[in-house]
Design a protein around this motif. Sequence first.
Motif, mmCIF file in Angstrom:
data_model
loop_
_atom_site.group_PDB
_atom_site.id
_atom_site.type_symbol
_atom_site.label_atom_id
_atom_site.label_comp_id
_atom_site.label_asym_id
_atom_site.label_seq_id
_atom_site.Cartn_x
_atom_site.Cartn_y
_atom_site.Cartn_z
ATOM 1 N N LEU A 197 64.036 21.137 48.401
ATOM 2 C CA LEU A 197 65.425 20.985 47.978
ATOM 3 C C LEU A 197 66.080 22.347 47.811
ATOM 4 O O LEU A 197 67.163 22.615 48.319
ATOM 5 C CB LEU A 197 65.498 20.209 46.652
ATOM 6 C CG LEU A 197 66.884 20.097 46.013
ATOM 7 C CD1 LEU A 197 67.843 19.341 46.919
ATOM 8 C CD2 LEU A 197 66.787 19.412 44.647
ATOM 9 N N GLY A 198 65.414 23.234 47.073
ATOM 10 C CA GLY A 198 65.899 24.597 46.897
ATOM 11 C C GLY A 198 64.900 25.570 47.476
ATOM 12 O O GLY A 198 63.929 25.178 48.130
ATOM 13 N N THR A 199 65.118 26.850 47.282
ATOM 14 C CA THR A 199 64.237 27.929 47.753
ATOM 15 C C THR A 199 63.926 27.813 49.243
ATOM 16 O O THR A 199 62.835 28.161 49.686
ATOM 17 C CB THR A 199 62.926 27.973 46.949
ATOM 18 O OG1 THR A 199 62.107 26.839 47.255
ATOM 19 C CG2 THR A 199 63.193 28.001 45.454
ATOM 20 N N ARG A 200 64.907 27.349 50.016
ATOM 21 C CA ARG A 200 64.677 27.175 51.450
ATOM 22 C C ARG A 200 64.577 28.501 52.194
ATOM 23 O O ARG A 200 64.068 28.557 53.313
ATOM 24 C CB ARG A 200 65.814 26.340 52.065
ATOM 25 C CG ARG A 200 65.810 24.885 51.643
ATOM 26 C CD ARG A 200 67.016 24.150 52.223
ATOM 27 N NE ARG A 200 67.006 22.742 51.892
ATOM 28 C CZ ARG A 200 66.426 21.802 52.630
ATOM 29 N NH1 ARG A 200 65.809 22.146 53.729
ATOM 30 N NH2 ARG A 200 66.467 20.541 52.270
ATOM 31 N N GLN A 201 65.071 29.564 51.570
ATOM 32 C CA GLN A 201 65.069 30.854 52.250
ATOM 33 C C GLN A 201 63.661 31.380 52.472
ATOM 34 O O GLN A 201 63.409 32.132 53.415
ATOM 35 C CB GLN A 201 65.852 31.886 51.417
ATOM 36 C CG GLN A 201 67.235 31.418 50.985
ATOM 37 C CD GLN A 201 67.223 30.863 49.575
ATOM 38 O OE1 GLN A 201 66.384 30.035 49.241
ATOM 39 N NE2 GLN A 201 68.154 31.295 48.743
ATOM 40 N N MET A 202 62.752 31.023 51.600
ATOM 41 C CA MET A 202 61.398 31.574 51.618
ATOM 42 C C MET A 202 60.420 30.611 52.295
ATOM 43 O O MET A 202 60.420 29.419 51.990
ATOM 44 C CB MET A 202 60.926 31.851 50.188
ATOM 45 C CG MET A 202 59.537 32.455 50.125
ATOM 46 S SD MET A 202 58.966 32.652 48.427
ATOM 47 C CE MET A 202 58.822 30.956 47.895
ATOM 48 N N PRO A 203 59.575 31.115 53.200
ATOM 49 C CA PRO A 203 58.588 30.232 53.832
ATOM 50 C C PRO A 203 57.486 29.822 52.865
ATOM 51 O O PRO A 203 56.824 30.661 52.256
ATOM 52 C CB PRO A 203 58.036 31.083 54.981
ATOM 53 C CG PRO A 203 58.295 32.490 54.578
ATOM 54 C CD PRO A 203 59.543 32.484 53.742
ATOM 55 N N THR A 204 57.323 28.544 52.716
ATOM 56 C CA THR A 204 56.261 27.956 51.899
ATOM 57 C C THR A 204 55.540 26.949 52.782
ATOM 58 O O THR A 204 56.187 26.099 53.391
ATOM 59 C CB THR A 204 56.839 27.261 50.659
ATOM 60 O OG1 THR A 204 57.688 28.172 49.963
ATOM 61 C CG2 THR A 204 55.743 26.778 49.739
ATOM 62 N N ALA A 205 54.218 27.032 52.849
ATOM 63 C CA ALA A 205 53.517 26.255 53.867
ATOM 64 C C ALA A 205 52.236 25.628 53.354
ATOM 65 O O ALA A 205 51.710 26.006 52.305
ATOM 66 C CB ALA A 205 53.208 27.148 55.070
ATOM 67 N N GLU A 206 51.753 24.655 54.129
ATOM 68 C CA GLU A 206 50.417 24.093 53.957
ATOM 69 C C GLU A 206 49.493 24.801 54.956
ATOM 70 O O GLU A 206 49.793 24.879 56.139
ATOM 71 C CB GLU A 206 50.423 22.591 54.225
ATOM 72 C CG GLU A 206 51.286 21.802 53.255
ATOM 73 C CD GLU A 206 51.403 20.336 53.651
ATOM 74 O OE1 GLU A 206 50.575 19.879 54.474
ATOM 75 O OE2 GLU A 206 52.312 19.656 53.159
ATOM 76 N N LEU A 207 48.373 25.311 54.452
ATOM 77 C CA LEU A 207 47.475 26.102 55.293
ATOM 78 C C LEU A 207 46.070 25.517 55.318
ATOM 79 O O LEU A 207 45.543 25.116 54.276
ATOM 80 C CB LEU A 207 47.383 27.543 54.776
ATOM 81 C CG LEU A 207 48.659 28.385 54.741
ATOM 82 C CD1 LEU A 207 48.336 29.782 54.238
ATOM 83 C CD2 LEU A 207 49.321 28.453 56.106
ATOM 84 N N LEU A 208 45.486 25.509 56.477
ATOM 85 C CA LEU A 208 44.068 25.214 56.630
ATOM 86 C C LEU A 208 43.340 26.536 56.780
ATOM 87 O O LEU A 208 43.610 27.313 57.707
ATOM 88 C CB LEU A 208 43.823 24.342 57.863
ATOM 89 C CG LEU A 208 42.351 24.060 58.190
ATOM 90 C CD1 LEU A 208 41.717 23.215 57.085
ATOM 91 C CD2 LEU A 208 42.222 23.369 59.533
ATOM 92 N N LEU A 209 42.462 26.842 55.839
ATOM 93 C CA LEU A 209 41.637 28.047 55.933
ATOM 94 C C LEU A 209 40.339 27.679 56.637
ATOM 95 O O LEU A 209 39.552 26.890 56.116
ATOM 96 C CB LEU A 209 41.357 28.618 54.539
ATOM 97 C CG LEU A 209 42.586 28.885 53.652
ATOM 98 C CD1 LEU A 209 42.158 29.566 52.357
ATOM 99 C CD2 LEU A 209 43.633 29.699 54.375
ATOM 100 N N ASP A 210 40.141 28.242 57.786
ATOM 101 C CA ASP A 210 38.995 27.877 58.621
ATOM 102 C C ASP A 210 38.227 29.137 59.004
ATOM 103 O O ASP A 210 38.305 29.636 60.119
ATOM 104 C CB ASP A 210 39.476 27.135 59.873
ATOM 105 C CG ASP A 210 38.329 26.550 60.683
ATOM 106 O OD1 ASP A 210 37.212 26.438 60.131
ATOM 107 O OD2 ASP A 210 38.542 26.205 61.854
ATOM 108 N N GLY A 211 37.493 29.673 58.007
ATOM 109 C CA GLY A 211 36.732 30.888 58.254
ATOM 110 C C GLY A 211 37.532 32.156 58.018
ATOM 111 O O GLY A 211 37.257 33.187 58.646
#
Length: 655
Positions: free
Chosen positions: A314-328
Amino acid sequence: MSALRCCQAAGCWLQVRRGVTRPPVHIRCVSSLEAGSRPSEEEQLRETAAAALPVSAARLGSFFQDRPVLKNPFLEDALLRGYLRRHVPQEAVFADLCAFGKRVVTEVDLWGRDCEVTPPRLTHFDPWGRRVDHIVTSPAWKCMKVLSAEEGLVAIAYEKRFGEWSRVYQMSKLYIFSPSSGLYTCPLAMTDGAAKVIQSIGVSWPVEEAYRRLTSRQSEHFWTSGQWMTERQGGSDVETMAVLQTDGWYKLYGFKWFTSATDADMTLTLARVRDRTGATTPGSRGLSLFYAEVSRDQDGCLRGIEVQRLKDKLGTRQMPTAELLLDGLQAHRLSEEGRGVASIANMLTITRIHNSISAAAAMRRVVHLARDYATHRSAFGKLIKEHPLHMQTLARMEVETRGAFLLAMDVCRLLGREESGIATQLDTHLLRLLTPVVKLYTGKQDSELVNFRQSLCCRRVWRALAGRATSRTRGCQDCFEMHRWKRFSSDSVLSIWEGTTNVLSLDVLRSVARSSGMVLHAYFTHAKSLLAGASSVSSLGPAVRAVDGALSELEGFVQEAATRAPSYLELAARDLAYSLARIYTGALLIDHASWKGASPADIYAALRWCEQDLCILASNKARGCYDANCQGLDSALVYDQATDGKTDAYCNLND
C-alpha cells in the motif's frame, strides 16, 4: 561521481512540472449547417464569441488553488535551529544543514517524487532465457544513493567530528532529508544498523571492507545494506539453515518472506546452524547472525539467490521489498553460534531511532506545508489562517510535532554519549528504556497527526489534489494535497517496522525486569532534574506541576504493580509506555522552554502539551482496566457470539 552527474548518466533529467503554463485551447462551435449554406449574422456572432473562450473558462472555470510551497526545511524549523543553537553551536553544522536544506528543495524533493511514480520492477529473465532477477529501480533512486554518500548521511555518525553530538548532527540532517527522500532513509537506516553491528562485534576480516564501504563518503565506493530477517512464520520463527563448508564459510538455504532494500550490496540475516547430523537448535537460542554479499556470476545471474517476487504494498512503494529463495548463498557467521538475536540488539537500537526521526520529520513536513497553505487558501471570505478553529488545529499539530522532535533527539543525544564513551550508567539505562518508547510513540503520533480529525477546508480541494473522491476529510487532508502522506501513514510502516506497539511495550517491561528496575530509577531521576532546572521560570509553573504530579502517579503505580501478579503489569504495558513517553516529553518541552534562548512559542508549547492526561496509567487504573477479571471480559467481548433462543432453534432446523 556527483549526484547530478549520476542522474545525467542514468538519464535522470527530472523536470520541474510546477509553474508550467500551457497555451489556452480554443474551441469553435460547429453548427449543423448544410454544405454550401451561409450562417446567419447572429450565428456568426455566437461562433466568434465562443471562439474567444478558452476551454478552462468555458468548461472548468479560471480559478485553481495554489499548491503549498516547500521552502528550505532547515530555515523554516525554528525548533530545530533553537535546539542546535543550544546543544551544537557549531558554524560548520549550521552552514551544512542550511545548504543541505536548499538542496532538498531544489533537487531531492523532485527525485523523491520520481521514486514515487517510478517504483521498482523485477525482470526475471534476460532475452536468452537466463534467470537474472534484475530489480530495476528508477534513476532518481540511484541519485539518492550517490547523494547519501556525498552528504555523509551515514558517515557523519562514524567520523565523530563533533564528539558526543555527532549523532544529533547526523539525525538532524536525516530529519531534513527524510520527507523528500523517496523512502531512501529506509536502506540508510539498515546500512547504519549494519555498520553498528560490525563495529560492536569487531571490524576485522572478512567484514572490514564492508564496514569501510558502509561508512564511506565516496559514492563509487559506498554500499547499502539490506535486512533479511522475516520468514513466513514471523518473528524469530526462522527456518533458514546454515551449512558449514570446509573453508569456514557457510551456505544458506531457506525462504525469506520479507526482505527490505533488496537491491542492497550486502545484507545481515538470521539462520540456524545445522550440525553434522542435520539437526538444528529450536527457538531464538538456535539463531546465529550472518553476513552475505549480493553478487552475480559472469553470466549476470545472482549467486545463491532467487528473487521470487516484489511485494505489492500500500505504501513504501518506492523501495524494493521482495521474497527471496536462498539456495546456497555464501555467508560468514558474524555472531557466536546461537547469539544471533543478541547480536542484532545494536542494529535494532539504530533502526528504531531512525524510525523515530522519520516519524518526527514527516510530522514536521506536514505542518510546514499546512502552515504555508493556510496563508493563501481562502474560505468564507478570508484566509483560513484567520479562522480561529483552523489555527487551533494547526497549533495542536505543532505541539505534537515539537514533542516528537525533542523526544527523538534526546534519544539521539543518549546514543551519542554512549558511542563517545562518556555515558553514565544513568544514560545507559535511559537509552535502553527510551529506545522502544520513542519508536512506538512517535510512530503512533505520525499516524494520528496525518489523520487528525477536523473539517475546515473545502473537500473539493482534497478530492482534486488526491485524484479521487473521499467521503470524509481528516486532519492535514483538510489543508492541502496529502495522498502520498495518507497512503504512507495508512501503510502504518512507522508503527509496525522494527516492532509493533504491543511488542515494544513488552520490550519496555523486559528492560525493567532485566535491570531490576534501574531503568525506571534513571527515568525518574532525570525527569525530575529537568523539572528542577525550570523552577525559576514562573510562566512554566502549570506545566511543571502537571509533570511532577504525573511522575508521582507513575511512581505510585509502579510500586503497587510490584506487589501484583505479572499479568497485572502486562495488561498495563501499553499504557505504561504511553505514560512514559508523555511525561518525559513534557519534561523535555519544559526544559527546552526554560533555557535562555527560548521563545514565547517554546513556553506555550510546553504548557499546551501538559494540558493532556500525561499518566493514562492512573486514569485507567481507577477504571479497573488492569483488574484480574479484565482479561476474561475482553475475550468475551471480542468473541461475543451470543444468540437468543429463537435464533438457535431456527439454526437447528436448518442444519
